[in-house]
Design an enzyme around this catalytic site. Sequence first.
Site, short mmCIF file in Angstrom:
data_model
loop_
_atom_site.label_atom_id
_atom_site.label_comp_id
_atom_site.label_asym_id
_atom_site.label_seq_id
_atom_site.Cartn_x
_atom_site.Cartn_y
_atom_site.Cartn_z
N PRO A 39 0.85 -1.20 0.00
CA PRO A 39 0.00 0.00 0.00
C PRO A 39 0.89 1.25 0.00
O PRO A 39 1.52 1.58 1.00
CB PRO A 39 -0.79 -0.12 1.31
CG PRO A 39 -0.29 -1.32 2.02
CD PRO A 39 0.89 -1.88 1.30
N ASP A 215 5.85 2.09 2.30
CA ASP A 215 4.89 1.01 2.53
C ASP A 215 4.10 1.37 3.78
O ASP A 215 4.65 1.37 4.89
CB ASP A 215 5.69 -0.30 2.71
CG ASP A 215 4.80 -1.52 2.88
OD1 ASP A 215 3.63 -1.35 3.27
OD2 ASP A 215 5.29 -2.63 2.61
N HIS A 216 2.83 1.67 3.58
CA HIS A 216 2.04 2.17 4.71
C HIS A 216 1.72 1.08 5.74
O HIS A 216 1.18 1.36 6.80
CB HIS A 216 0.74 2.81 4.18
CG HIS A 216 0.23 3.93 5.05
ND1 HIS A 216 0.60 4.09 6.37
CD2 HIS A 216 -0.61 4.96 4.78
CE1 HIS A 216 -0.01 5.15 6.88
NE2 HIS A 216 -0.76 5.70 5.93
N ARG A 217 2.11 -0.16 5.45
CA ARG A 217 1.99 -1.21 6.48
C ARG A 217 3.11 -1.06 7.50
O ARG A 217 3.01 -1.50 8.63
CB ARG A 217 2.08 -2.61 5.85
CG ARG A 217 0.95 -2.94 4.88
CD ARG A 217 1.24 -4.25 4.19
NE ARG A 217 2.51 -4.20 3.48
CZ ARG A 217 3.08 -5.24 2.88
NH1 ARG A 217 2.49 -6.41 2.89
NH2 ARG A 217 4.23 -5.11 2.24
N VAL A 219 5.21 1.96 7.81
CA VAL A 219 5.55 3.33 8.21
C VAL A 219 4.27 4.16 8.14
O VAL A 219 3.46 3.96 7.24
CB VAL A 219 6.57 3.92 7.19
CG1 VAL A 219 6.91 5.35 7.54
CG2 VAL A 219 7.83 3.07 7.12
#
Length: 243
Positions: A39, A215-217, A219
């Site tokens: 993501p 990567d929004h998972r 950070v």
Amino acid sequence: LPQVKLPDFSQFGQIERRSMTKIHRVTAENMQRAWLNVPHVTQFDEADITELEAFRQAQKAAASARNSKLTPLPFIVKACAYALQKLPQFNVSLDMESSEIIQKHYINIGVAVDTPDGLVVPVIKNAGQKGIWDLADEMTSLADKAREKKLKPVDMQGGCFSISSLGSVGGTAFTPIVNTPEVAILGVSKAAIKPVFKENEFVPRLLLPLSLSYDHRAVNGAEAARFTGLISLLLSDIRQLLL
Ligand code: CAO
């Protein structure tokens, strides 16, 4: 994944079919894997590199005396290594199967190099421990090797974070794709002189555009803003890199 159906293009005009190079094929698969798994969010920022540029220009004679070339890139590599040390949440990979975060205690930075056969990402090992001249020389030698197709697998392994610099080409910003299983990549666009409001007047300053995709998972947005803020601070006053 739904397949894209190709029409018979020859009904619209003349066509030819060419085989993809191995690098093109591997890059295409890696890009798709990253695009579908990660993501993505991109954080934009700018660094005032007016003083860095003056320093860099002042080193031109020294650079040619040591048969080297000093672009903004080694300073950016150094700043990223510093930021990865200060904000180690960017120096991880995610193991989703075991629900674990893999923290790396080494700092290796990949730099995207454009070659006639496609994109390759050689890795500068232990970037934080190297000086600016060493980084400049290593980057030149890796980019030369890449273009001469002399990179070995080991030259492209072990990266923790990547940099994609389009600064010598142009553009104001872009959204790079994370080089998974890394969790962030810094895109660098072309520096330009812009008016900056300082002490009640507009002054011309050289601003470097930064685009950090992450990567929004792994950070969150505030951490990404802190990361680009730190890179901006470091590049605006490179003495900070000594602290
Ligand atoms: N702003 C303004 N000028 C810049 C700049 C920036 N951000 N970055 C580099 N430049 C200047 C350099 O200073 C140099 O000018 P001088 O000779 O006057 O100093 C000139 O642009 C050419 O630089 P360079 O490309 O030779 O060297 P580099 O260190 O900037 O980059 C490398 C090296 C290997 C990254 C580059 O050659 C390359 O392959 N770039 C393309 C990467 C790419 O395709 N990325 C896309 C990935 S996503 O699909």
